[in-house]
Design a protein around this motif. Sequence first.
Motif, PDB file in Angstrom:
ATOM      1  N   GLU A  34       0.860  -1.192   0.000  1.00 21.19           N
ATOM      2  CA  GLU A  34       0.000   0.000   0.000  1.00 21.19           C
ATOM      3  C   GLU A  34       0.893   1.238   0.000  1.00 21.19           C
ATOM      4  OE1 GLU A  34      -3.416   2.238   2.683  1.00 21.19           O
ATOM      5  OE2 GLU A  34      -2.970   0.124   3.020  1.00 21.19           O
ATOM      6  N   VAL A  91       2.486   5.074   0.339  1.00 22.07           N
ATOM      7  CA  VAL A  91       2.508   6.368   1.020  1.00 22.07           C
ATOM      8  C   VAL A  91       3.105   7.342   0.017  1.00 22.07           C
ATOM      9  CG1 VAL A  91       3.428   7.734   2.932  1.00 22.07           C
ATOM     10  CG2 VAL A  91       2.832   5.320   3.297  1.00 22.07           C
ATOM     11  N   THR A  92       2.390   8.402  -0.293  1.00 14.18           N
ATOM     12  CA  THR A  92       2.831   9.290  -1.363  1.00 14.18           C
ATOM     13  C   THR A  92       3.522  10.526  -0.825  1.00 14.18           C
ATOM     14  OG1 THR A  92       0.783  10.577  -1.443  1.00 14.18           O
ATOM     15  CG2 THR A  92       0.863   8.524  -2.746  1.00 14.18           C
ATOM     16  N   ASP A 121       1.000  12.823   0.679  1.00 11.06           N
ATOM     17  CA  ASP A 121       0.630  12.484   2.054  1.00 11.06           C
ATOM     18  C   ASP A 121       1.610  13.098   3.044  1.00 11.06           C
ATOM     19  OD1 ASP A 121      -1.484  10.895   1.143  1.00 11.06           O
ATOM     20  OD2 ASP A 121      -0.213   9.105   1.032  1.00 11.06           O
ATOM     21  N   VAL A 122       2.896  12.942   2.750  1.00 12.22           N
ATOM     22  CA  VAL A 122       3.926  13.457   3.654  1.00 12.22           C
ATOM     23  C   VAL A 122       3.867  14.978   3.707  1.00 12.22           C
ATOM     24  CG1 VAL A 122       6.405  13.586   4.111  1.00 12.22           C
ATOM     25  CG2 VAL A 122       5.400  11.458   3.237  1.00 12.22           C
ATOM     26  N   ARG A 162       0.856  16.273   5.721  1.00  7.47           N
ATOM     27  CA  ARG A 162       1.020  16.033   7.162  1.00  7.47           C
ATOM     28  C   ARG A 162       2.054  16.977   7.757  1.00  7.47           C
ATOM     29  NH1 ARG A 162       0.148  11.558  10.509  1.00  7.47           N
ATOM     30  NH2 ARG A 162      -1.695  11.257   9.198  1.00  7.47           N
ATOM     31  N   LEU A 205       7.133  10.665   7.928  1.00  3.38           N
ATOM     32  CA  LEU A 205       7.086   9.513   7.040  1.00  3.38           C
ATOM     33  C   LEU A 205       6.974   8.226   7.849  1.00  3.38           C
ATOM     34  CD1 LEU A 205       7.243   8.064   4.355  1.00  3.38           C
ATOM     35  CD2 LEU A 205       9.748   8.312   4.419  1.00  3.38           C
ATOM     36  N   LEU A 245       3.465   7.849   9.200  1.00  2.00           N
ATOM     37  CA  LEU A 245       2.513   7.400   8.184  1.00  2.00           C
ATOM     38  C   LEU A 245       2.680   5.910   7.887  1.00  2.00           C
ATOM     39  CD1 LEU A 245       2.696  10.479   5.787  1.00  2.00           C
ATOM     40  CD2 LEU A 245       0.712   9.767   7.130  1.00  2.00           C
ATOM     41  N   VAL A 246       3.914   5.432   7.883  1.00  5.01           N
ATOM     42  CA  VAL A 246       4.167   4.013   7.674  1.00  5.01           C
ATOM     43  C   VAL A 246       3.511   3.194   8.787  1.00  5.01           C
ATOM     44  CG1 VAL A 246       5.974   2.246   7.748  1.00  5.01           C
ATOM     45  CG2 VAL A 246       6.273   4.288   6.314  1.00  5.01           C
ATOM     46  N   GLU A 289       1.027   4.069  10.730  1.00  3.77           N
ATOM     47  CA  GLU A 289      -0.427   4.167  10.621  1.00  3.77           C
ATOM     48  C   GLU A 289      -0.969   3.214   9.557  1.00  3.77           C
ATOM     49  OE1 GLU A 289      -1.661   8.191  10.047  1.00  3.77           O
ATOM     50  OE2 GLU A 289      -0.684   8.889  11.884  1.00  3.77           O
ATOM     51  N   ARG A 290      -0.297   3.148   8.407  1.00  2.00           N
ATOM     52  CA  ARG A 290      -0.729   2.225   7.354  1.00  2.00           C
ATOM     53  C   ARG A 290      -0.719   0.788   7.888  1.00  2.00           C
ATOM     54  NH1 ARG A 290      -1.428   6.483   4.951  1.00  2.00           N
ATOM     55  NH2 ARG A 290      -1.004   6.946   2.754  1.00  2.00           N
ATOM     56  N   ASP A 312      -9.552   9.645   6.902  1.00  2.00           N
ATOM     57  CA  ASP A 312      -8.557   9.755   7.965  1.00  2.00           C
ATOM     58  C   ASP A 312      -9.205   9.536   9.336  1.00  2.00           C
ATOM     59  OD1 ASP A 312      -6.527  10.233   6.195  1.00  2.00           O
ATOM     60  OD2 ASP A 312      -6.487  12.407   6.472  1.00  2.00           O
TER      61      ASP A 312
END
Length: 457
Positions: free
Chosen positions: A61, A63-64, A67-68, A71, A97, A100-101, A103-104, A157
Amino acid sequence: MTEHSRFSTRVQRLGWVALLCLAGVGPVQAQALKPSVQLQRAASAAPTRTVDYIVALVNSEPVTNFDVRQRVLRVEQQAAAQGRSLPPREELVKVVLEQLVVERALVQQAGEQGIKVDEASLAQAEQAIAAQNQMDVEQFRRRVVSEGLDPNKVRNDLRNQLLMERMRDREINARVQVSEADIDAFIRERRAASTDSQEMNLGHVLIAVPEGASETQVRELQAKAQDVTNRLRQGGNLAALAREFSQGTEAARGGAMGMRPVSRLPELFVNATKDLPQGGIAGPLRSPAGFHVLQVIEKRQGQIPELSVVQTHAHHILLRPGAQMNQQQAVARLAGFRQQILGGQASFEDLARQHSQDGSARQGGDLGWVSPGQFVPEFEQAMNALQPGEMSPPVVSRFGVHLIRLDERRQAVLSEREQRDIARDLLREQKSDEAIQSWTDEVRNRAFVEYRDAPQL
């Protein structure tokens, strides 16, 4: 406290986590922020055109970069609004970053475990966020759009934050256990660390020694003090002896100094009586003032700071916005009530009985004595800002609009059972923090993470 004013700890926490989601701060950073969040235009500070690309894959999946970037901008704006400092941007990007990792990975595991968030829970959380921003849900949604944010992304979110919260509760409840032995040890440690934990009421007889007294006078006065001590030890009445012989300020009260923490007693008195049982006698003790005879009237373990609580007594009037009255009208109406009360044209209690839409109306809006955490955060925050006798302006909460009058506060005298309950909660919170970090690390380590191109802001 009333049915409509209460809110469970769980729902409070969900609203708080969801609110942080919009501020761009994940669960790890939540503890450092205040719950008063204003929506910021994150997009305004971003470059007008940026090519988006994948910066990391978490179990396939993405993370773009977008996204970073979003945030980071939100975190920076929130920090600026609160006057907090942040690490250099290069370091902040790495932290975000990684956040976010994680959280995914957490959201993916929630899906694998079949954890879901229904629409009713999502709507409740959205309403909580709107109330904390002093808006209704429709106003909140319009604000999201006006700030250049994607409503679907915001809602997704929010759903993810709720998923992580539910999964965390399931995992941590299974991992964290607080035994009675843990509670005993916790209380012992706090009592040992607290210099004010012991309280004593001492009986005091002072045989004063005048300044410049001769040695003969001092010996005579010492003998008098020794006679008082002997009579006490033979069962003499403290109050009678104090009134007859003492020149201390408490003589008229029968020599009783009153219950007070040991930190407020002279060190000479504490050292002489700390190991004595109730009824024990100490003396004569010599000080610059003269000779002292002491009797322990009462001794008890005082309240431990962490295990005592400040309780609040307040009244309120609640108006609920609906088809007949919107939020702005409710605010205006309560502002009018406030002016009537301040001008002496009406009493708070009468207006509460006539107009409040809360179960406390029949008691004139009286909420009784309550402990911290029994009201929703937005209500409690406004109430805590008041001094006794003060009345708030209209306060918006997820239940409606309130007018609050603070009557008084007190330091609650907690029973042994209540102290143990608080100790259990404190220990559970402490152990939960450790368990959450351990569990989060486990989930992160199990995930397959492939880093691609570095983020560019």
